[in-house]
Design a protein around this motif. Structure first.
Motif, mmCIF file in Angstrom:
data_model
loop_
_atom_site.group_PDB
_atom_site.id
_atom_site.type_symbol
_atom_site.label_atom_id
_atom_site.label_comp_id
_atom_site.label_asym_id
_atom_site.label_seq_id
_atom_site.Cartn_x
_atom_site.Cartn_y
_atom_site.Cartn_z
ATOM 1 N N HIS A 1 0.818 -1.215 0.000
ATOM 2 C CA HIS A 1 0.000 0.000 0.000
ATOM 3 C C HIS A 1 0.853 1.266 0.000
ATOM 4 O O HIS A 1 0.481 2.267 -0.596
ATOM 5 N N SER B 1 -0.051 4.413 -2.421
ATOM 6 C CA SER B 1 -0.523 5.659 -1.816
ATOM 7 C C SER B 1 0.424 6.073 -0.687
ATOM 8 O O SER B 1 0.082 5.983 0.491
ATOM 9 N N ARG C 1 -0.644 8.320 2.308
ATOM 10 C CA ARG C 1 -1.716 7.870 3.198
ATOM 11 C C ARG C 1 -1.441 6.546 3.886
ATOM 12 O O ARG C 1 -2.010 6.266 4.926
#
Length: 76
Positions: free
Chosen positions: A35, A39, A42
């Motif tokens: 992840h 991103s 974030r």
């Protein structure tokens, strides 16, 4: 020893490896991304304690090219 990052038990890593092996062979996948690579502002998972590079090396037939997220282009 205390650590900020989650420690992954061997059994969990074995299951993840088996699942990813099934997915990469079934769908001819060429990338395995965390992840934090999709991103980065974030997300932080799976984190540095997860052996993502080892998993990639074990499962992907060729070295994974640098992943650059596609840049969205505005409609004309």
């Amino acid at each position: 020893e205390p650590s900020w990052w989650h420690r992954y038990p061997a059994a969990q890593l074995e299951v993840v490896s088996s699942l990813c092996e099934l997915l990469t062979s079934t769908y001819s996948m060429h990338w395995i991304l965390g992840h934090e690579e999709i991103s980065p502002q974030r997300k932080q998972d799976p984190g540095p304690a997860f052996p993502l590079d080892d998993l990639r090396q074990h499962l992907l037939s060729a070295p994974m090219a640098s992943y650059a997220a596609p840049v969205a282009t505005p409609p004309v």
